[in-house]
Design a protein around this motif. Sequence first.
Motif, PDB file in Angstrom:
ATOM      1  N   ASP A  93      27.652  53.853  46.834  1.00  0.00           N
ATOM      2  CA  ASP A  93      26.463  53.001  47.358  1.00  0.00           C
ATOM      3  C   ASP A  93      26.279  52.830  48.779  1.00  0.00           C
ATOM      4  OD1 ASP A  93      28.732  51.477  46.834  1.00  0.00           O
ATOM      5  OD2 ASP A  93      27.522  49.621  46.179  1.00  0.00           O
ATOM      6  N   ASN A  94      27.622  52.534  49.541  1.00  0.00           N
ATOM      7  CA  ASN A  94      27.972  52.335  50.893  1.00  0.00           C
ATOM      8  C   ASN A  94      28.781  53.674  51.526  1.00  0.00           C
ATOM      9  OD1 ASN A  94      28.029  51.189  53.265  1.00  0.00           O
ATOM     10  ND2 ASN A  94      29.682  49.897  52.663  1.00  0.00           N
ATOM     11  N   PRO A  95      28.096  54.569  52.027  1.00  0.00           N
ATOM     12  CA  PRO A  95      28.706  55.722  52.423  1.00  0.00           C
ATOM     13  C   PRO A  95      29.801  55.323  53.705  1.00  0.00           C
ATOM     14  CG  PRO A  95      26.587  55.782  53.379  1.00  0.00           C
ATOM     15  CD  PRO A  95      26.794  54.590  52.198  1.00  0.00           C
ATOM     16  N   ASP A  96      31.059  55.337  53.237  1.00  0.00           N
ATOM     17  CA  ASP A  96      32.250  55.138  54.518  1.00  0.00           C
ATOM     18  C   ASP A  96      32.852  56.327  54.938  1.00  0.00           C
ATOM     19  OD1 ASP A  96      34.048  53.589  55.739  1.00  0.00           O
ATOM     20  OD2 ASP A  96      35.202  53.043  54.203  1.00  0.00           O
ATOM     21  N   ILE A  97      32.429  56.861  55.979  1.00  0.00           N
ATOM     22  CA  ILE A  97      32.898  58.235  56.469  1.00  0.00           C
ATOM     23  C   ILE A  97      33.510  58.286  57.737  1.00  0.00           C
ATOM     24  CG2 ILE A  97      31.367  59.626  54.777  1.00  0.00           C
ATOM     25  CD1 ILE A  97      29.253  59.703  56.632  1.00  0.00           C
ATOM     26  N   TYR A  98      33.936  59.324  58.164  1.00  0.00           N
ATOM     27  CA  TYR A  98      34.727  59.249  59.441  1.00  0.00           C
ATOM     28  C   TYR A  98      33.672  59.139  60.725  1.00  0.00           C
ATOM     29  CZ  TYR A  98      38.289  61.245  56.354  1.00  0.00           C
ATOM     30  OH  TYR A  98      39.010  61.274  55.024  1.00  0.00           O
ATOM     31  N   GLU A  99      33.680  57.973  61.341  1.00  0.00           N
ATOM     32  CA  GLU A  99      32.885  58.010  62.386  1.00  0.00           C
ATOM     33  C   GLU A  99      33.445  58.435  63.728  1.00  0.00           C
ATOM     34  OE1 GLU A  99      32.513  53.399  62.965  1.00  0.00           O
ATOM     35  OE2 GLU A  99      31.226  53.246  61.207  1.00  0.00           O
ATOM     36  N   THR A 100      34.263  58.843  63.649  1.00  0.00           N
ATOM     37  CA  THR A 100      34.753  59.847  65.159  1.00  0.00           C
ATOM     38  C   THR A 100      34.439  61.164  64.876  1.00  0.00           C
ATOM     39  OG1 THR A 100      37.067  59.878  64.154  1.00  0.00           O
ATOM     40  CG2 THR A 100      36.575  58.097  65.658  1.00  0.00           C
ATOM     41  N   LEU A 101      33.982  61.598  63.873  1.00  0.00           N
ATOM     42  CA  LEU A 101      33.567  63.050  63.964  1.00  0.00           C
ATOM     43  C   LEU A 101      31.942  62.979  63.971  1.00  0.00           C
ATOM     44  CD1 LEU A 101      35.145  64.238  60.551  1.00  0.00           C
ATOM     45  CD2 LEU A 101      35.917  64.563  62.913  1.00  0.00           C
ATOM     46  N   THR A 102      31.473  64.121  64.287  1.00  0.00           N
ATOM     47  CA  THR A 102      30.118  64.239  64.414  1.00  0.00           C
ATOM     48  C   THR A 102      29.716  64.808  63.051  1.00  0.00           C
ATOM     49  OG1 THR A 102      30.193  66.767  64.871  1.00  0.00           O
ATOM     50  CG2 THR A 102      30.173  65.293  66.902  1.00  0.00           C
ATOM     51  N   GLY A 103      28.331  64.831  62.645  1.00  0.00           N
ATOM     52  CA  GLY A 103      27.714  65.044  61.739  1.00  0.00           C
ATOM     53  C   GLY A 103      28.247  66.624  61.094  1.00  0.00           C
ATOM     54  N   ILE A 104      27.906  67.471  61.841  1.00  0.00           N
ATOM     55  CA  ILE A 104      28.349  68.949  61.620  1.00  0.00           C
ATOM     56  C   ILE A 104      29.762  69.072  61.347  1.00  0.00           C
ATOM     57  CG2 ILE A 104      28.485  69.709  64.181  1.00  0.00           C
ATOM     58  CD1 ILE A 104      27.070  71.652  61.079  1.00  0.00           C
ATOM     59  N   GLN A 105      30.699  68.227  62.046  1.00  0.00           N
ATOM     60  CA  GLN A 105      32.091  68.363  61.832  1.00  0.00           C
ATOM     61  C   GLN A 105      32.412  67.735  60.658  1.00  0.00           C
ATOM     62  OE1 GLN A 105      33.471  66.044  65.335  1.00  0.00           O
ATOM     63  NE2 GLN A 105      34.233  67.753  66.383  1.00  0.00           N
ATOM     64  N   PHE A 106      31.739  66.660  60.230  1.00  0.00           N
ATOM     65  CA  PHE A 106      31.935  66.125  58.771  1.00  0.00           C
ATOM     66  C   PHE A 106      31.609  67.094  57.807  1.00  0.00           C
ATOM     67  CE2 PHE A 106      30.448  63.845  54.998  1.00  0.00           C
ATOM     68  CZ  PHE A 106      31.498  63.348  54.702  1.00  0.00           C
ATOM     69  N   LEU A 107      30.593  68.003  57.901  1.00  0.00           N
ATOM     70  CA  LEU A 107      30.192  68.815  56.677  1.00  0.00           C
ATOM     71  C   LEU A 107      30.974  69.920  56.818  1.00  0.00           C
ATOM     72  CD1 LEU A 107      26.067  68.861  57.509  1.00  0.00           C
ATOM     73  CD2 LEU A 107      27.478  67.567  55.488  1.00  0.00           C
ATOM     74  N   ASN A 108      31.272  70.427  58.038  1.00  0.00           N
ATOM     75  CA  ASN A 108      32.453  71.512  57.882  1.00  0.00           C
ATOM     76  C   ASN A 108      33.635  71.334  57.390  1.00  0.00           C
ATOM     77  OD1 ASN A 108      30.863  73.601  59.143  1.00  0.00           O
ATOM     78  ND2 ASN A 108      31.067  72.566  61.033  1.00  0.00           N
ATOM     79  N   PHE A 109      33.926  69.966  57.557  1.00  0.00           N
ATOM     80  CA  PHE A 109      35.335  69.532  57.178  1.00  0.00           C
ATOM     81  C   PHE A 109      35.419  69.503  55.561  1.00  0.00           C
ATOM     82  CE2 PHE A 109      37.701  65.604  55.783  1.00  0.00           C
ATOM     83  CZ  PHE A 109      38.877  66.022  55.537  1.00  0.00           C
ATOM     84  N   ILE A 110      33.982  69.001  54.905  1.00  0.00           N
ATOM     85  CA  ILE A 110      33.992  68.950  53.357  1.00  0.00           C
ATOM     86  C   ILE A 110      33.860  70.407  53.005  1.00  0.00           C
ATOM     87  CG2 ILE A 110      32.335  68.265  51.651  1.00  0.00           C
ATOM     88  CD1 ILE A 110      34.197  65.922  52.938  1.00  0.00           C
ATOM     89  N   ALA A 111      33.177  71.443  53.419  1.00  0.00           N
ATOM     90  CA  ALA A 111      33.005  72.575  53.255  1.00  0.00           C
ATOM     91  C   ALA A 111      34.435  73.228  53.141  1.00  0.00           C
ATOM     92  CB  ALA A 111      31.979  73.448  53.942  1.00  0.00           C
ATOM     93  N   ASP A 112      35.254  73.171  54.142  1.00  0.00           N
ATOM     94  CA  ASP A 112      36.488  73.800  54.261  1.00  0.00           C
ATOM     95  C   ASP A 112      37.549  73.052  53.305  1.00  0.00           C
ATOM     96  OD1 ASP A 112      35.705  75.310  56.412  1.00  0.00           O
ATOM     97  OD2 ASP A 112      36.606  73.813  58.037  1.00  0.00           O
ATOM     98  N   ILE A 113      37.489  71.740  52.866  1.00  0.00           N
ATOM     99  CA  ILE A 113      38.372  71.199  51.854  1.00  0.00           C
ATOM    100  C   ILE A 113      38.315  72.068  50.429  1.00  0.00           C
ATOM    101  CG2 ILE A 113      38.570  69.195  50.208  1.00  0.00           C
ATOM    102  CD1 ILE A 113      38.406  67.602  52.677  1.00  0.00           C
TER     103      ILE A 113
END
Length: 241
Positions: free
Chosen positions: A82-102
């Motif tokens: 309900d409250n997205p707590d995600i890595y603020e020091t990443l850009t949006g595309i970096q976060f998506l690539n990170f999740i995809a790679d995991i």
Amino acid sequence: MLKIVGLTKIYDNHKKAVDSLSLEIKDGEIFGFIGPNGAGKTTTIKSIIGLIPFESGEIWVNGMNIKDHPLEVKKMIAYIPDNPDIYETLTGIQFLNFIADIYGIPKEQKNKDIAKYSNLFEITSNLGDLISSYSHGMRQKLVIISALIRHPKLFILDEPFVGLDPKASYLVKELMKELCSEGTSVFFSTHVLEVAEKLCDKIAIISHGKLVACGTMEEVKGNQSLEEVFLDIASNQGEES
């Protein structure tokens, strides 16, 4: 797809947040999870996804027990808090690539899906920005995209419409239907009763950690509206507190 039998979670103050809860969600179902604040919805969801331990009961996802096969089960689940707590020091595309790679998503599929869903949610132009600059709604969209690119077998959402604009909320509802048509099961909590009434194949209502109603919309609400049923339950919970 999801089977919960006798789930019980007790916190340090000896309060039973969830009390012998049993539910079953079949393949391709949209299942709404409803209850007053403090009823045990988020605790149930966090138990399903393996974020918190529970005292007793069993949870199976696609025939696998969450305790015996935690990694295999988590690979099949996508969770939207309900409250997205995600890595603020990443850009949006970096976060998506990170999740995809995991999750080992192939590069071609990853790029295709990121482009598709970013365009749908109209945040393509913001993917190069730091997440710290995102509004709550934009963060919610980013987390939803990160879940969709994984093509989960079980999609779990905790109050998914909070912070989303009407267009994005409509899109999420349509994507839920699309996923279910492909065999994915959707399990979500919400206080937006109109959405639950129109969208869900089945619903469950929880109060004081206990299941008080479960079934198709017609079975649960009878001749009443879902709002009337919910208000009756919420009123009774208030009297018992």
